[in-house]
Design a protein around this motif. Structure first.
Motif, PDB file in Angstrom:
ATOM      1  N   LYS A   1      18.925   0.956   1.816  1.00 36.78           N
ATOM      2  CA  LYS A   1      17.901   0.930   2.844  1.00 36.78           C
ATOM      3  C   LYS A   1      16.730   0.093   2.388  1.00 36.78           C
ATOM      4  CE  LYS A   1      15.868   5.178   1.179  1.00 36.78           C
ATOM      5  NZ  LYS A   1      15.667   6.574   1.359  1.00 36.78           N
ATOM      6  N   MET A   2      16.036  -0.418   3.351  1.00 37.47           N
ATOM      7  CA  MET A   2      14.838  -1.182   3.070  1.00 37.47           C
ATOM      8  C   MET A   2      13.773  -0.626   3.984  1.00 37.47           C
ATOM      9  SD  MET A   2      14.147  -4.763   1.962  1.00 37.47           S
ATOM     10  CE  MET A   2      12.601  -5.618   1.991  1.00 37.47           C
ATOM     11  N   GLU A   3      12.745  -0.081   3.375  1.00 36.88           N
ATOM     12  CA  GLU A   3      11.714   0.553   4.191  1.00 36.88           C
ATOM     13  C   GLU A   3      10.409  -0.210   4.094  1.00 36.88           C
ATOM     14  OE1 GLU A   3      11.240   4.565   2.981  1.00 36.88           O
ATOM     15  OE2 GLU A   3      13.229   5.138   3.687  1.00 36.88           O
ATOM     16  N   ASP A   4       9.729  -0.216   5.183  1.00 36.99           N
ATOM     17  CA  ASP A   4       8.399  -0.811   5.192  1.00 36.99           C
ATOM     18  C   ASP A   4       7.414   0.331   5.431  1.00 36.99           C
ATOM     19  OD1 ASP A   4       6.067  -2.104   5.582  1.00 36.99           O
ATOM     20  OD2 ASP A   4       6.764  -3.427   7.173  1.00 36.99           O
ATOM     21  N   TRP A   5       6.680   0.678   4.422  1.00 33.54           N
ATOM     22  CA  TRP A   5       5.758   1.807   4.555  1.00 33.54           C
ATOM     23  C   TRP A   5       4.457   1.390   5.220  1.00 33.54           C
ATOM     24  CZ3 TRP A   5       6.099   4.494  -0.915  1.00 33.54           C
ATOM     25  CH2 TRP A   5       7.417   4.996  -1.058  1.00 33.54           C
ATOM     26  N   GLY A   6       4.305   0.113   5.419  1.00 35.65           N
ATOM     27  CA  GLY A   6       3.094  -0.372   6.050  1.00 35.65           C
ATOM     28  C   GLY A   6       1.913  -0.379   5.085  1.00 35.65           C
ATOM     29  N   LEU A   7       0.761  -0.515   5.668  1.00 37.78           N
ATOM     30  CA  LEU A   7      -0.451  -0.605   4.864  1.00 37.78           C
ATOM     31  C   LEU A   7      -0.836   0.770   4.338  1.00 37.78           C
ATOM     32  CD1 LEU A   7      -1.952  -3.197   4.341  1.00 37.78           C
ATOM     33  CD2 LEU A   7      -3.623  -2.516   6.048  1.00 37.78           C
ATOM     34  N   LYS A   8      -1.052   0.831   3.047  1.00 33.55           N
ATOM     35  CA  LYS A   8      -1.457   2.094   2.441  1.00 33.55           C
ATOM     36  C   LYS A   8      -2.646   1.845   1.535  1.00 33.55           C
ATOM     37  CE  LYS A   8       1.769   5.107   0.780  1.00 33.55           C
ATOM     38  NZ  LYS A   8       2.190   6.236   1.599  1.00 33.55           N
TER      39      LYS A   8
END
Lengths: 81, 146
Positions: free
Chosen positions: B39-46
């Protein structure tokens, strides 16, 4: 099990390791929410005597926190004003 | 097969296309080394725990993959290191030995995930609520008082 301590301290029941009590709980360095229970407000890792973890899980927690710090999911130190 | 997990933080100041290009680059690199993406996840801006290169925010990417060759990991880390748009990265080996059956199971899980569009983590069906040890919080006051 422990010899009576001399220090003036209210007696506290020996805590049971949360991870031993609930085997469904996994220690993951990405799971910051869980890890945050095991650090102080300043971001220091809580000692076993306070967190009540068993040696194994304390070790896992420590490793996980250090990994999380490395990738900036957690802070190394929180400076309070 | 071994299973690895790489988290990398992209610089949020970078234009959107470049961040996506970075993602593509990683994908093609894995393909060229016969790595399989779980899987490839994009957690976005953190918000970062501390400033990295004066940036207090970062865009997180999680890459979970299987591979036979450690060369892939080396190459991937090298690529990330050389890329200026990457603030930081970490690679963790999650499993040293993944059998064929497990690969199948993973694939099925990721397929299911794609169709129903559930949250992350195919292995843990429900995010475990965290029972807070009630005693844990208390001593902190003493700690701060020091």
């Amino acid at each position: 099990m422990k010899p009576p301590v001399k220090r003036k301290r209210t007696f506290q029941r020996r805590k049971v390791c949360v991870f031993c009590a609930d085997s469904a709980m996994k220690i993951d360095y990405k799971d910051v929410k869980t890890l945050n229970h095991f650090v102080t407000e300043r971001g220091k890792i809580l000692p076993r005597r306070i967190s009540g973890n068993c040696a194994k899980h304390q070790r896992d927690i420590t490793q996980a926190i250090k990994k999380a710090r490395n990738i900036a999911l957690m802070a190394f130190s929180v400076v309070s004003s | 097969m071994r299973r690895y997990e790489t988290i990398f933080i992209a610089n949020p100041d970078l234009p959107e296309e470049e961040q996506n290009a970075l993602q593509e680059k990683v994908r093609s690199l894995l393909a060229s080394f016969n790595g399989e993406i779980v899987k490839m996840e994009d957690w976005g801006l953190k918000k970062l725990g501390y400033a990295i290169r004066k940036s207090s925010r970062g865009r997180y990417f999680l890459l979970d993959y299987l591979t036979e060759s450690p060369a892939l990991v080396r190459e991937l880390e090298r690529t990330l290191r050389l890329n200026d748009g990457v603030l930081k990265f970490i690679t963790v080996k999650t499993s040293a030995q993944v059998t064929k059956d497990q690969i199948q199971a993973l694939k099925a899980a990721s397929q299911a995930e794609k169709t129903i569009r559930v949250e992350e983590r195919p292995s843990a069906p429900e995010p475990t609520p965290v029972p807070v040890p009630p005693e844990v919080e208390k001593p902190e006051a003493g700690e701060e008082a020091k």
